[in-house]
Motif scaffolding. Structure first.
Motif, PDB file in Angstrom:
ATOM      1  N   GLN A   1       0.819  -1.209   0.000  1.00 18.57           N
ATOM      2  CA  GLN A   1       0.000   0.000   0.000  1.00 18.57           C
ATOM      3  C   GLN A   1       0.857   1.264   0.000  1.00 18.57           C
ATOM      4  O   GLN A   1       0.500   2.258  -0.619  1.00 18.57           O
ATOM      5  N   SER A   2       2.023   1.220   0.647  1.00 17.61           N
ATOM      6  CA  SER A   2       2.945   2.348   0.622  1.00 17.61           C
ATOM      7  C   SER A   2       3.428   2.610  -0.798  1.00 17.61           C
ATOM      8  O   SER A   2       3.457   3.757  -1.261  1.00 17.61           O
ATOM      9  N   ALA A   3       3.782   1.554  -1.522  1.00 16.95           N
ATOM     10  CA  ALA A   3       4.224   1.705  -2.912  1.00 16.95           C
ATOM     11  C   ALA A   3       3.100   2.270  -3.779  1.00 16.95           C
ATOM     12  O   ALA A   3       3.327   3.179  -4.595  1.00 16.95           O
ATOM     13  N   LEU A   4       1.893   1.771  -3.600  1.00 21.18           N
ATOM     14  CA  LEU A   4       0.755   2.262  -4.384  1.00 21.18           C
ATOM     15  C   LEU A   4       0.432   3.713  -4.039  1.00 21.18           C
ATOM     16  O   LEU A   4       0.145   4.521  -4.935  1.00 21.18           O
ATOM     17  N   ASP A   5       0.493   4.067  -2.768  1.00 26.63           N
ATOM     18  CA  ASP A   5       0.254   5.466  -2.356  1.00 26.63           C
ATOM     19  C   ASP A   5       1.285   6.407  -2.974  1.00 26.63           C
ATOM     20  O   ASP A   5       0.938   7.490  -3.464  1.00 26.63           O
ATOM     21  N   LEU A   6       2.563   6.007  -2.948  1.00 24.76           N
ATOM     22  CA  LEU A   6       3.615   6.837  -3.530  1.00 24.76           C
ATOM     23  C   LEU A   6       3.426   6.987  -5.032  1.00 24.76           C
ATOM     24  O   LEU A   6       3.572   8.086  -5.581  1.00 24.76           O
ATOM     25  N   ALA A   7       3.114   5.901  -5.709  1.00 21.98           N
ATOM     26  CA  ALA A   7       2.887   5.960  -7.159  1.00 21.98           C
ATOM     27  C   ALA A   7       1.704   6.865  -7.475  1.00 21.98           C
ATOM     28  O   ALA A   7       1.753   7.672  -8.410  1.00 21.98           O
ATOM     29  N   ASP A   8       0.651   6.754  -6.692  1.00 22.82           N
ATOM     30  CA  ASP A   8      -0.541   7.568  -6.910  1.00 22.82           C
ATOM     31  C   ASP A   8      -0.230   9.045  -6.679  1.00 22.82           C
ATOM     32  O   ASP A   8      -0.612   9.903  -7.474  1.00 22.82           O
ATOM     33  N   ALA A   9       0.498   9.339  -5.619  1.00 17.54           N
ATOM     34  CA  ALA A   9       0.853  10.731  -5.313  1.00 17.54           C
ATOM     35  C   ALA A   9       1.765  11.322  -6.391  1.00 17.54           C
ATOM     36  O   ALA A   9       1.731  12.527  -6.649  1.00 17.54           O
ATOM     37  N   ARG A  10       2.542  10.474  -7.036  1.00 19.85           N
ATOM     38  CA  ARG A  10       3.452  10.921  -8.093  1.00 19.85           C
ATOM     39  C   ARG A  10       2.729  11.071  -9.434  1.00 19.85           C
ATOM     40  O   ARG A  10       3.289  11.546 -10.400  1.00 19.85           O
ATOM     41  N   GLY A  11       1.481  10.643  -9.500  1.00 23.23           N
ATOM     42  CA  GLY A  11       0.700  10.783 -10.727  1.00 23.23           C
ATOM     43  C   GLY A  11       0.823   9.622 -11.691  1.00 23.23           C
ATOM     44  O   GLY A  11       0.442   9.746 -12.860  1.00 23.23           O
ATOM     45  N   CYS A  12       1.342   8.513 -11.225  1.00 26.58           N
ATOM     46  CA  CYS A  12       1.471   7.335 -12.097  1.00 26.58           C
ATOM     47  C   CYS A  12       0.086   6.804 -12.452  1.00 26.58           C
ATOM     48  O   CYS A  12      -0.780   6.710 -11.589  1.00 26.58           O
ATOM     49  N   ARG A  13      -0.121   6.456 -13.710  1.00 24.84           N
ATOM     50  CA  ARG A  13      -1.406   5.920 -14.141  1.00 24.84           C
ATOM     51  C   ARG A  13      -1.450   4.404 -14.081  1.00 24.84           C
ATOM     52  O   ARG A  13      -2.506   3.806 -13.994  1.00 24.84           O
ATOM     53  N   SER A  14      -0.283   3.778 -14.184  1.00 24.22           N
ATOM     54  CA  SER A  14      -0.202   2.331 -14.194  1.00 24.22           C
ATOM     55  C   SER A  14       0.933   1.892 -13.272  1.00 24.22           C
ATOM     56  O   SER A  14       1.976   2.530 -13.237  1.00 24.22           O
ATOM     57  N   VAL A  15       0.707   0.801 -12.542  1.00 26.86           N
ATOM     58  CA  VAL A  15       1.697   0.293 -11.591  1.00 26.86           C
ATOM     59  C   VAL A  15       1.846  -1.205 -11.820  1.00 26.86           C
ATOM     60  O   VAL A  15       0.851  -1.903 -12.002  1.00 26.86           O
ATOM     61  N   GLY A  16       3.070  -1.692 -11.797  1.00 26.05           N
ATOM     62  CA  GLY A  16       3.334  -3.125 -11.900  1.00 26.05           C
ATOM     63  C   GLY A  16       3.905  -3.627 -10.585  1.00 26.05           C
ATOM     64  O   GLY A  16       4.779  -2.993 -10.008  1.00 26.05           O
ATOM     65  N   ILE A  17       3.399  -4.749 -10.112  1.00 24.00           N
ATOM     66  CA  ILE A  17       3.860  -5.302  -8.832  1.00 24.00           C
ATOM     67  C   ILE A  17       4.196  -6.784  -9.017  1.00 24.00           C
ATOM     68  O   ILE A  17       3.343  -7.569  -9.404  1.00 24.00           O
ATOM     69  N   PRO A  18       5.448  -7.147  -8.694  1.00 26.13           N
ATOM     70  CA  PRO A  18       5.849  -8.559  -8.764  1.00 26.13           C
ATOM     71  C   PRO A  18       5.500  -9.275  -7.459  1.00 26.13           C
ATOM     72  O   PRO A  18       4.891  -8.696  -6.562  1.00 26.13           O
ATOM     73  N   VAL A  19       5.920 -10.515  -7.346  1.00 26.02           N
ATOM     74  CA  VAL A  19       5.700 -11.304  -6.133  1.00 26.02           C
ATOM     75  C   VAL A  19       6.752 -10.871  -5.098  1.00 26.02           C
ATOM     76  O   VAL A  19       7.848 -11.429  -5.032  1.00 26.02           O
TER      77      VAL A  19
END
Length: 158
Positions: A65-83
């Motif tokens: 959730q921290s990674a997703l929050d940071l990406a969202d705050a940075r304006g990223c439209r798409s996020v990729g998450i591995p295992v």
């Protein structure tokens, strides 16, 4: 990391070292040479908890959730998450996949995102990609998982 270039790897080590992320936290850096190969502009570095930690599920939730929050705050439209956590942190791929999928679903349910419209779950390791697929199927159903394109990152994946 190899694909991003050696200068990126060294810069990332310095940045991560300065910020000293704690378990369950993420930081964002540039993407090095990856930005010239497509649309990758940022990389979130997540400090996943070791599998031996008692509160590992809570820490994994926090890390994703921290990674997703940071990406969202940075304006990223798409996020990729591995295992996350399934390498040197010792998580079995199935448990790590279930934890990542659960954390992404919980974050999406919060409904507070502003820019992230797409979260891609992937892994370059075929077995881990299949573990992600099984985790999504278990949570959301087979039809959704296959339609969403969850699974191994390789082109020859089933």
């Amino acid at each position: 990391a190899k694909a991003a270039g050696t200068a990126y790897v060294e810069a990332t080590r310095r940045t991560v070292g300065k910020k000293d992320p704690q378990l369950g936290e993420a930081i964002i850096t540039g993407s090095g040479l990856l930005s010239t190969r497509g649309t990758i502009s940022s990389v979130a570095h997540v400090l996943a908890p070791p599998y031996t930690k008692r509160d590992r599920a809570k820490l994994m939730l926090s890390a994703v959730q921290s990674a997703l929050d940071l990406a969202d705050a940075r304006g990223c439209r798409s996020v990729g998450i591995p295992v996350l956590g399934s390498g040197s942190f010792g998580w079995p791929a199935e448990e790590a996949s279930a934890a990542v999928v659960g954390a992404v679903c919980a974050w999406l349910r919060q409904g507070t995102r502003r820019s992230v419209g797409c979260v891609r779950l992937f892994d370059a390791d075929r077995g881990k990609g299949l573990a992600l697929l099984a985790a999504v199927e278990g949570r959301l159903g087979t039809e959704f998982a296959r339609g969403a394109g969850v699974g191994p990152a390789s082109q020859d994946a089933a």
